[in-house]
Design a protein around this motif. Structure first.
Motif, short mmCIF file in Angstrom:
data_model
loop_
_atom_site.label_atom_id
_atom_site.label_comp_id
_atom_site.label_asym_id
_atom_site.label_seq_id
_atom_site.Cartn_x
_atom_site.Cartn_y
_atom_site.Cartn_z
N CYS A 82 1.23 -1.40 0.07
CA CYS A 82 0.10 -0.52 -0.45
C CYS A 82 0.86 1.28 0.18
O CYS A 82 2.05 0.94 0.83
N ASN A 83 0.34 1.97 -1.31
CA ASN A 83 1.56 3.80 -0.97
C ASN A 83 0.40 4.65 -0.35
O ASN A 83 1.07 6.01 -0.49
N LYS A 84 -0.62 4.68 0.71
CA LYS A 84 -1.39 5.02 1.18
C LYS A 84 -0.64 5.81 1.96
O LYS A 84 0.03 4.28 2.89
N ASN A 85 -0.63 6.86 2.86
CA ASN A 85 -0.32 7.10 4.20
C ASN A 85 -1.43 7.44 6.02
O ASN A 85 -0.94 8.05 6.20
N CYS A 86 -2.03 6.77 5.41
CA CYS A 86 -3.34 5.97 6.12
C CYS A 86 -2.81 6.56 8.22
O CYS A 86 -2.04 5.70 7.97
N ARG A 121 5.74 -1.66 0.09
CA ARG A 121 5.34 -0.37 -1.52
C ARG A 121 3.58 -1.46 -2.37
O ARG A 121 4.71 -2.76 -1.92
N GLU A 122 3.58 -0.56 -2.63
CA GLU A 122 2.22 -0.81 -3.77
C GLU A 122 3.32 -2.08 -5.02
O GLU A 122 4.23 -1.03 -5.72
N VAL A 123 2.78 -3.16 -5.44
CA VAL A 123 3.31 -4.34 -6.20
C VAL A 123 2.81 -3.93 -6.84
O VAL A 123 1.39 -5.20 -6.59
N LEU A 142 -11.12 12.89 8.70
CA LEU A 142 -10.45 12.50 7.41
C LEU A 142 -9.34 13.04 6.72
O LEU A 142 -8.28 12.09 6.69
N ARG A 143 -9.37 14.36 7.25
CA ARG A 143 -7.91 15.32 6.73
C ARG A 143 -6.19 14.43 7.91
O ARG A 143 -6.20 13.96 7.56
N ARG A 144 -7.26 14.38 9.72
CA ARG A 144 -6.07 14.31 10.27
C ARG A 144 -5.96 12.71 10.17
O ARG A 144 -4.71 11.53 10.20
N MET A 145 -6.92 11.55 9.23
CA MET A 145 -6.00 10.39 8.76
C MET A 145 -5.16 10.07 7.34
O MET A 145 -5.23 8.90 7.51
N LYS A 146 -5.69 11.64 7.25
CA LYS A 146 -4.99 11.31 5.46
C LYS A 146 -5.50 10.43 4.71
O LYS A 146 -5.34 9.64 3.85
#
Ligand code: 5AD
Length: 433
Positions: free
Chosen positions: A151-155, A166-168, A265-269
């Motif tokens: 996963c490339n998100k950074n929640c 990282r995502e593959v 949601l913003r604080r959770m990114k």
């Protein structure tokens, strides 16, 4: 001594599939699977670390296995999965009777691990050695197929980027080959898996998730196509069009919202606002009116106020999710949310969770009741677990149905079932000609 293994799995479908891969790999190497851990020469715990509770369970299991190892002597114990990745060497320090620790990137590297070459295997090798012919599929009608790992998100609350890397994405042709092989073995239901499944991009052709969905749906013999888990910010027109245009793609979408408050949601990114999420829901509903949404929600994220929580309730009311999975926020080591502040007081979080579940119970009940009297297509999966005299399967929008019908019906058939009763989580009915 004969080589036997016992495997225990926690967590998400990705972990379930890793266990199926480990099991298939071990069978290829001459191991026999046993259902009683006392008969095993190798015990694997395939672990989850998404919340603290999952982690505690593993250490208490390891305590029990220490006793077992004392009694039987010859026993290898391996810790796999996300807790293995997160804790690494610390597991060996805390539980020195463990023989090896291997992270999710090493499922294809069994030989090196069983040989004792690596006691700790935590890298994400470029070549993930995915042997799809050696997956020990748990079901005769259904196959899970990984299309993207990591996963490339950074929640800010989430441990997954640390534990799964990282995502593959897998090459599209590779995915299609695996699906064809699964269908040839009778698995007419395919579920594509990825932590952010709809971020898929073929590393060779650049084709996106919508293109992959269409290509899989068009394979002869795929009766039903599902996928898990989509990120709301990655939903695009190509994905929606593919769902709209293929009747064998399930009318079910798991779209975790996590909170109904834009501030949280913003604080959770999470990369979307409440409004943006609702807009995405609307676009999908417009294209596929019969869609059934499900979601994940975290309550008690640091700084969540009563007002924030009320926004979550109102969003749930608005989307009318059929299924909802909600959790109290659990601080995870090394995640950015730790710096945001303390979790909401436990008693408050518990009370919010109860209110959320109460609201959702009512919505779910109304939704389930609305099926009464309708005839719906059901993919027959096998005898019902609760009542072996009944058959069991799922609707197109992913409700479990227990029904009366001909027990000689071949597994994987699509049947019309008249629904006569809504139960707590499931539907009941009778197959019609
Ligand atoms: N605390 C509580 N719940 C979490 N999840 C992920 N991380 C945490 C955490 N730190 C939940 C999210 C996710 C689901 C799989 O688990 O809702 O969608």
């Amino acid at each position: 001594m004969s080589k036997t293994f016992f495997i225990e799995t926690w967590g998400c479908q990705m972990n379930d599939l890793d266990s199926q891969r480990l099991s298939g790999g071990l069978k290829l190497r001459g191991y026999r699977r046993v259902e009683d851990e006392r008969e095993a020469s190798l015990i694997l715990l395939n672990t989850c670390s998404v919340r603290e509770k999952a982690e505690q369970k593993v250490f208490s299991r390891l305590g029990e296995l220490r006793e077992l190892k004392r009694e039987v002597g010859e026993l290898q114990i391996g810790v796999c999965g996300c807790l293995a990745q997160q804790e690494g060497e610390r597991i060996l320090q805390r539980a020195p009777w463990v023989d090896f620790v291997m992270g999710p990137g090493n499922v294809g590297y069994l030989d090196e691990i069983l040989n004792g070459e690596h006691r700790i295997a935590l890298q994400f090798p470029d070549d993930r050695r995915y042997d799809y012919l050696a997956v020990d599929r748990g079901s005769a009608t259904k196959a899970w197929v990984t299309i993207i790992e990591g996963c490339n998100k950074n929640c800010t609350f989430c441990i997954v980027p640390t534990t799964r890397g990282r995502e593959v994405s897998r090459p599209l042709d590779d995915v299609l080959a695996e699906v064809r092989a699964a269908v040839a073995s009778g698995r007419v239901e395919i579920e594509l898996l990825g932590q952010t499944v709809n971020a898929y991009r073929c590393p060779i052709s650049g084709r996106d998730f919508g293109a992959l969905l269409s290509a899989v749906a068009e394979i002869e013999g795929v009766a039903r196509l599902r996928f898990m888990t989509s990120h709301p910010a990655e939903v695009n027109d190509s994905m929606i069009a593919a769902m709209r245009d293929h009747s064998n793609i399930s009318r079910y979408l798991h779209l975790p919202v996590q909170s109904g408050s834009s501030r949280v949601l913003r604080r959770m990114k999470r990369l979307y606002t409440r409004e943006k999420y609702l807009e995405t829901i609307r676009r999908i509903q417009e294209a596929i009116p019969e869609i059934h949404f499900s979601t994940d929600i975290i309550v008690g994220f640091p700084g969540e106020t009563e007002e924030d929580f009320l926004e979550t309730l109102s969003l749930v009311e608005q989307v009318r999710y059929g299924s909802l999975f909600a959790f109290k926020y659990s601080p995870r080591p090394g995640t950015p949310a730790l710096k945001i502040g303390a979790a909401v007081e436990d008693a408050v979080a518990t009370e919010r969770l109860t209110r959320l579940f109460d609201l959702h119970e009512r919505i779910k009940r109304e939704r389930l009741e609305s099926y009464r009297g309708r005839v719906v297509p059901v993919l027959y999966e096998g005898p019902s677990r609760h009542d072996p005299a009944m058959l069991s399967g799922r609707t197109d929008d992913n409700w479990m149905v227990n029904f009366h019908g001909d027990p000689a019906t071949p597994l994987g058939s699509m049947l019309g079932v008249r629904i006569d009763q809504a139960q707590h989580h499931t539907l009941r009915g009778e197959a019609v000609a």
